[in-house]
Structures are given as C-alpha cells and as structure tokens.
Design an enzyme around this catalytic site. Structure first.
Site, PDB file in Angstrom:
ATOM      1  N   GLU A  43      -5.915  11.111 -17.510  1.00  0.00           N
ATOM      2  CA  GLU A  43      -7.387  11.275 -17.770  1.00  0.00           C
ATOM      3  C   GLU A  43      -7.998  10.968 -18.482  1.00  0.00           C
ATOM      4  OE1 GLU A  43      -8.138  16.103 -16.329  1.00  0.00           O
ATOM      5  OE2 GLU A  43      -7.136  16.382 -14.867  1.00  0.00           O
ATOM      6  N   GLU A  46      -1.065  14.991 -11.150  1.00  0.00           N
ATOM      7  CA  GLU A  46      -0.974  16.264 -11.451  1.00  0.00           C
ATOM      8  C   GLU A  46      -1.653  17.086 -10.509  1.00  0.00           C
ATOM      9  OE1 GLU A  46      -1.841  16.561 -15.288  1.00  0.00           O
ATOM     10  OE2 GLU A  46      -3.149  18.538 -15.280  1.00  0.00           O
TER      11      GLU A  46
HETATM   12  C1  GAL Z   1      -6.223  18.686 -16.197  1.00  0.00           C
HETATM   13  C2  GAL Z   1      -5.796  18.208 -17.481  1.00  0.00           C
HETATM   14  C3  GAL Z   1      -4.367  18.867 -17.750  1.00  0.00           C
HETATM   15  C4  GAL Z   1      -5.642  20.898 -17.966  1.00  0.00           C
HETATM   16  C5  GAL Z   1      -5.894  20.545 -16.420  1.00  0.00           C
HETATM   17  C6  GAL Z   1      -6.189  22.655 -16.236  1.00  0.00           C
HETATM   18  O1  GAL Z   1      -7.534  17.558 -16.214  1.00  0.00           O
HETATM   19  O2  GAL Z   1      -4.859  16.949 -17.207  1.00  0.00           O
HETATM   20  O3  GAL Z   1      -4.681  18.721 -19.052  1.00  0.00           O
HETATM   21  O4  GAL Z   1      -6.267  20.660 -19.166  1.00  0.00           O
HETATM   22  O5  GAL Z   1      -6.678  20.093 -15.799  1.00  0.00           O
HETATM   23  O6  GAL Z   1      -6.581  22.268 -14.760  1.00  0.00           O
END
Ligand code: GAL
Length: 811
Positions: free
Chosen positions: A427, A503
């Site tokens: 991100e 993710e």
């Molecule tokens: C994502 C990020 C993670 C964590 C997660 C929480 O956007 O890559 O590190 O912050 O959100 O939802």
C-alpha cells in the site's frame, strides 16, 4: 618392516592431525552476555569502559516489551489516509504504547583465536531495530538504518591481533516511524563467522532446480567465491543423510563457479510433503580445504499463468494464507523458534498453507520453519517507498538503501523453497502518479536481476489509481488489498489474467466477547473497547471473511488470499486507535495469546479439508438475557445441522446462497436464551447425523485447568512451552466470563517467561507472574534453562479457586 611400522605411525599421526584440525569456517552465535543500556552514553563504542549502569542481557532481545504501557509513547496525531480518515486525530496505542522510542546501546566482548592473516571475520545481523551503527574496538564499521534488513560487515581489519575485542551497537527508534509495534534492539540473532580469505562469499550461493520431471531433477548450484584457482565440490544428500549426487568444478567465470547435478526420482517440496535436500559444498585450493557450507533446499516448480493461476509442482494451488507481523505477542519482537513453531502449528491445523511477512523481511527462523512444516511464503520488503505514510518511516532511507535492502533480502533467503513470491511493497503511497510506476518497475527489476525464478507483487489498495496509471499492469502479480468490489474490474483491466488477494478481510473481534443486537457493521465501537465475536464487524475499507470466500470460490482467476491477520499483534488497535487503553490489534484470527477466536473455526471449516470442524458460538452464560434473542452461529464443514436449547429443537439450518454469510455459516437468528445446554447436531450430505457438540452454562469459577502445548522441551535456555489456563466451574465447564486475577510460580529446570490473556486493553505487564483471565482464559509461557534437564513445574493460584499445578520436562 621397521620402515613400514614407522610409516604407519607417521600416517596415523598425520591422519589424527588432519581430523583434529578445526573446520575451515567457524560460526559463533553472539547470544549470551551482552551489556545493554538505554542511556545514549558517549564513548560507549570505546573499549575498556566500566559496566556500571549496564545490564546483562541475551540476544535476541527486545528492550521495550517489559513496558510499562504508556499512552504518551509515540502518540501520533495523524490522519491515516489509507483508513479514509478526513481529519487528524490523536492515536495512542498505534505503535503499542511500549517504550521503544529512543536510544539503546549493546556491547559485547569477544575473542577471535587464531586470527591469522589468511582469515577473515564477518559480523552478521539478521536485523536490528533500528538505525544501527556498529563499532568494533571503538571504530565505526558501518550502519544500517532499516530495522528489518539483514546485513553484515567484514570486520577483519578492525580486530585486535590478540585478546578481546569490543563490539558496540547503537540503535535508535524515532517516533512517527512505524504504523505498528516494531520492537526495539537486537531482536534477531547476531553471528560471527571466521573463515579463510579464500572462501564462499557470504550469501553467495544460489541453488535452483530449473528442470524437474518424475524421473529427474536438475540442481543448479551457482557459487560466488573469494579466490582464484579454486575447485568447488558438491554433494547432495537427502534428509536421511544418504548421498544422492555429487559433482565438482574449477571452471570459474569472474567470481562464479557453477555446478549441475541430477537427482533421480526427486522427492518434491510442497505443503503436504515438505521434502528437503542438503547441498554440502567444499571449496579447495590445490588440495587444501578452504571453506565448507551446507545449504538446505527443496526441489519444487512454480508458475503463474492466466490459464491455471498458481501452479505448484504442476498442481493448481490457491493461497490459503495469513499475513503476520513479526512480533510474538508477550515476547515482543525478540525472535524465538518455539514461539514461531507454535504459531505455525496452530495455523496448519486451521488448514492455512501460506504466510505473508507483512510488511517487511521475515526472520530466518520463520523461513526455516516454513520450509520444514510446508508453508508457502510471500516475503515482503517495505511498507513505504519514497512517499511517507509516517513522517519518519522508510521514506527517509528509500533512495539510498532500497536497492541494498532488496539485494540482501534476496541473497539471504533465496534458497528457501517456501518462498514463492516477493513483495516490493505494501500500500505504498507511490501507487499514485507516474513516478511511482517507475519506482515499482525499478524495484521489480532488482528482484528479477537477483532472482529470475520468482515473481514480484505489491499489495495495492489504491486500485483505481493503479488501473489508471499502469502501476498494476506492470506487476508480475497484481495483489489487491481489500477492495472486493474492484476484483472483477481489475481482472478485466490488468493484463496478467489473475488476481491475488494480497491482503483480505480485516475483520475485527475480541475472543469470547459478543455484542447484541447481532448485525453487520463497519467501524463499530463499544464502551468496553472490545469488538464482537459474531464476526460481522469490519472497518470502512475492509470486509468479513465470507466476502472473500465468495471470490475465492466463484472466480477461478483469483489465486488465493492472505488474511489480515493470523494472530493479533501489538499496536494498531483499530477501531480503537484513539481510545486508551487499547494497545493491540483486533484483526487476528487468533488473539495475542495465540488462542483461537471464533473466526479460526470459520476458516478451518473451509481450509482444513481433512478434519471435521464443528464449532458453536456464542458461549452460553448470559445472565440477564433470559428469554432474549441470542443468535447462535455454527462454523462447520458440514452443510446442515440442527440446534437444541435444553433439548428443544430450534430447527435445521442449511448452508444456502441467500447471502454470503448463509453460504459459509449456519445461523439461528431467533434463538432465545435459556440457561442450560446448547447442542448442535451436524448432518452429512445424506442427512444422517454425524457429529455433535454441546456446551453448557457454567456455574461459578471453581478451579483451573492447565494444558501445555508441549510437555517435553529442549534444555537449551530458549525452548518454550505454552500452558493454557482455563477457569472452570465445579463440573469442569469453562467459565467464559471469568476475569479472576491469577498468580504463577515456576520451579525446577525452567522459568516463567511471560503471560498473555489476549485482552487488547490490558495494561498488565507480560513478564510479571500475575494477570487477570480474559474471557475465562490466559496463556503462560515457560522457558527452559540452558543445560538444565529435569522437571519444570508451574503452579497457578487465584483467590477463591483451587490451585492447579502442571509439570513438563526439559531434556
Ligand atoms: C491495511 C494495511 C495493514 C493494516 C490493515 C488494517 O491497509 O496494509 O498494514 O494496516 O490495513 O486493516
């Protein structure tokens, strides 16, 4: 005759001398007897200083995990753009509220016997948090800013010819440098390698298996060497030590010697059968053995295609993965093999087959375990490139260090068969704009140059921007973070022909806590700073597990997912970023103590295709809710089940397409609570009852049950046993609301290492032998002592409870 006897004696002495000569390379662990201080002592790098004010510690060490928790530590007033925030607010526990900010010095004396002029000495760090400056005998030998990077220095010219040397390391953590708890100090191992000047280069050997068939595998060993007129001899052995193949070469191009060897009927590496081989390499100059190294590797083939997605050894395989931060809950960031093995054991039982080291370089110990236990690995590098997420983050180092950090990541870890993909970023704000696209390409090409065998991804959350700019199109593997509504469009617009859920989910829950009424919600908060374990709550940018399952099941071009996260971690207490005392995450499938939350069984019911899953929630102790609607969910691999409250049927539920939830969960939404028994009977496809599970309303807390994950551990001063303590009633029913204060004492051949109850709002310290139970449970960690075999006994006491005792063995 006499001459013959003499010759025999001379020969035997010569043989004895040969066998007694030390190995050409000596690797020492610099783990014991470090001195440590939090003072920024000027002159600490100089030898001969007094030890007053320094404490003795062993490494790996995390100076901040001992607390206390303090909301002022690294309090960040920020606007988190990736969380779609519009105004900056004060975030207290974002980096865990543990005292990691500031300077720490480590010092250690060491001797290098027999440092003749033909030797060289390397000092190797698997990571140091952070901004390391390394001194030997008062002279600076180098620095490494990124806390997760592997690095080494050739310290030969800094060493004393005789006697002791003093190694000193200054570390400093800035505030506003991280989005989670980074830990602090020499949290990974430090080694000293003494070898011949003529030797294998550090991390200089790359072993690949470019051809694999049922009959044969080609093993290619490319070794970079220091020295001329040398010969490399290689032997490949299987896990049992049987010699499989050997070869030798002295043909040197530049600094590289390449060998090809054949393995017949190769045993392939994969999650089901993590077969490993060993390459024993010897480097000769003339007849003299100059260096030797044993490198473990696996024979496995990976490919990613539009037609088949991810193929492992020719079989289409979906990533059933989890993201993990590097902290180990109550142990902090200090790496520990037993703690990592426990995590992986829990995940394996869930049916998980892959790990993403978010958002940085993994520990070597984690990779070794993944090789051995059969986990696919996505090794990530950065959470930031040149554009900041946090003011003092990696953006300060990117231009100077990014290439060096990537090169070391690849060189140090490329022989691990578990790694099947690299990630150059998570991100990164550089997703926006044309400069970012160029950066993405530059980094990806560094990975390709150093390792042509594995593809590269980036976890992209700005999917619209990356569709427009071409950022997503240039990636080997387009990875989407969340954004389930954009998968279709991204698949259409990106050229690769597949999408990875790099993710997913970011569902929030607290173990054993349930909120009413039961309804889906985003960013929900409650007065007790907990989240509901009905698994219907997520953040504005995220979703519940079922929404990912639909994509994984219905879209053959989705090659898998990495759930955020396998375990809770210190810091990032969303949705309570602004609420004190929240100081650790709610995202975990398991809590910070490693105890499974309900969600664990939802994933298990899908991912573990071998074992039965039949899990019922919530608990059945609802004083004050008699007669009120208290929905019951069942997570199971079976398609239907019948629910009974005190023997009265609540009807049969079938998995259905009514909604994403109905497809993966069995839900009885109208159940009215009556104390007593809650029983579920599951049916097979033919409608036969095949399994049942019953829970009971528990009476008052009465005694304690203790269960160790391992009853025999190594007496090496490092190994751990995790003992789950459950508060139960007179009949042994777990008391799901118990919050008793418990006290621990450990005797015998071990020590109390830590305790954790999984409550994200607890400010009790992990290393003190007392803690409140949370939702009726907590986990005590016992550690063996070095070279002390025997029984380790744990005694747990709590006011009004019968004390309990458990013994394990160290051997
Ligand atoms: C994502 C990020 C993670 C964590 C997660 C929480 O956007 O890559 O590190 O912050 O959100 O939802």
């Amino acid at each position: 005759m006499k001459l013959l006897t003499h010759l025999t004696i001379i020969l035997s002495i010569w043989l004895m001398l040969c066998s007694a000569s030390p190995p050409p390379r000596q690797v020492s662990q610099l783990d014991a007897n470090w001195q440590f201080t939090r003072e920024d002592v000027s002159g600490a790098e100089q030898p001969g200083l007094s030890t007053a004010g320094w404490e003795t510690v062993s490494v790996p060490h995390d100076w901040a995990i001992y607390g206390p928790f303090d909301p002022e530590v690294d309090k960040q007033t920020v606007l988190i753009t990736q969380n779609k925030e519009k105004v900056a607010t004060e975030k207290t526990g974002r980096t865990g509220a543990l005292p990691h900010i500031g300077v720490g010095w480590y010092r250690k004396t060491f001797a290098v016997p027999d440092l003749t002029s033909d030797k060289k000495a390397l000092l190797v760090f698997d990571g140091a948090m952070s901004e390391a400056q390394v001194y030997v005998n008062g002279q600076k030998v180098g620095e490494r800013p990124y806390g997760y990077s592997y690095f080494y220095f050739d310290i030969t010219n800094y060493l004393n010819k005789e006697g002791e040397n003093l190694l000193a390391v200054r570390l400093e953590n800035q505030s506003f440098a991280s989005r989670w708890y980074p830990g602090a100090g020499l949290y990974r191992k430090v080694q000293l390698i003494v070898k011949d000047q003529v030797s294998f280069k550090h991390w200089g050997t790359f072993i690949t298996t470019p051809f694999i068939s049922d009959d044969q595998a080609k093993v290619q060993i490319q070794s970079r060497v220091n020295g001329k007129d040398v010969r490399v001899e290689a032997q490949i052995k299987d896990a049992a030590g049987k010699l499989i193949a050997s070869n030798a070469s002295s043909q040197q191009f530049g600094d590289e010697i390449e060998l090809n060897l054949g393995i017949s009927s190769p045993q392939l590496w994969g999650p089901e059968h993590p077969n490993l081989y060993y390459a024993e390499l010897k480097l000769y100059q003339g007849n003299e053995l100059k260096d030797e190294e044993t490198i473990r590797f696996g024979v496995r083939e990976i490919s990613y295609t539009a037609e088949h997605g991810f193929l492992l050894n020719g079989e289409s395989t979906k990533f059933r993965g989890v993201c993990l931060h590097h902290d180990l809950g109550p142990l902090g960031a200090a790496v520990n093999t037993a703690a990592l093995r426990r995590q992986l054991t829990i995940l394996k039982d869930m049916g998980c087959n892959a790990i993403r080291s978010s958002h940085n370089m993994p520990s070597m110990e984690q990779l070794e375990l993944c090789d051995e236990m059969g986990f696919l690995f996505l090794a990530e590098s950065f959470d930031e490139w040149a554009k900041p997420k946090v003011k003092n983050g990696y953006n300060r180092f990117f231009d100077v260090w990014a290439e060096k950090d990537v090169v070391n990541l690849v060189h140090a870890t490329r022989n691990h068969p578990s790694i099947v993909m690299w990630s150059s970023g998570n991100e990164v704000p550089d997703q926006h704009g044309s400069v970012g696209v160029k950066r993405a390409k530059w980094l990806q090409e560094i990975f390709h140059r150093e390792d042509p065998t594995r593809p590269v991804t980036v976890g992209m959350d700005q999917v619209n921007a990356t569709m427009k700019s071409g950022f997503g199109a240039i990636m080997d593997i387009p990875g989407l973070n969340y954004r389930v509504h954009l998968y279709e469009e991204a698949y259409e617009r990106f050229p690769q022909g597949f999408i990875l859920g790099s993710e997913t989910a970011s569902t929030v829950s607290s173990r054993g806590i349930y909120k009413f009424p039961v309804e889906p919600g985003k960013n929900k908060t409650y007065d007790d700073l907990q989240c509901s374990s009905y698994d219907l709550e997520a953040c504005s940018w995220s979703n519940v597990p079922d929404d990912d399952f639909v994509l994984q099941d219905d879209k053959p071009w989705v090659i898998g997912e990495f759930v955020w996260t396998g375990f809770d971690y210190l810091g990032e207490p969303t949705p309570y970023d602004e609420a004190w005392p929240s100081r650790s995450s709610y995202f975990g499938i398991c809590d910070l103590a490693g105890l499974p939350k309900d969600r664990y069984y939802l994933y298990r019911s899908r991912w573990n295709t071998k074992d039965e899953t039949l899990h019922v929630l919530p608990h059945w102790n609802w004083e004050g809710r008699k007669g009120q609607v208290t929905p019951v969910f069942v997570y199971t691999n079976y398609d239907s089940a019948e629910l009974f409250v005190n023997g009265v049927s609540q009807g049969i539920q079938h998995k259905s397409r009514e909604s994403n939830q109905h497809r993966y969960r069995l839900m009885w939404m109208d159940v009215r609570y009556e104390p007593g028994s809650l029983k579920v009977v599951a049916f097979d496809k033919a409608g036969n009852p095949v399994a049942e599970k019953e829970i009971h309303t528990a009476g008052k807390p009465h005694h304690l049950e203790l269960e160790a994950d391992r009853t025999v551990i190594d007496a090496d001063g490092k190994d751990l046993s995790y003992v789950t303590v459950t508060v139960v009633d007179r009949n042994g029913n777990p008391c799901p609301n118990a919050t008793n204060q418990l006290n621990f004492s450990v005797s015998g051949a071990g020590k109390f290492r830590a305790v954790c109850n999984g409550d994200a709002t607890s400010l009790e310290l992990f290393h003190k032998p007392t803690m409140q139970a949370f939702s009726g449970k907590l986990v005590v960690t016992l550690q063996s002592l070095k070279d002390e075999a025997g029984e380790i006994s744990l005694k747990v006491k709590g006011k009004g409870l019968k004390a309990a005792e458990l013994s394990i063995k160290a051997e």
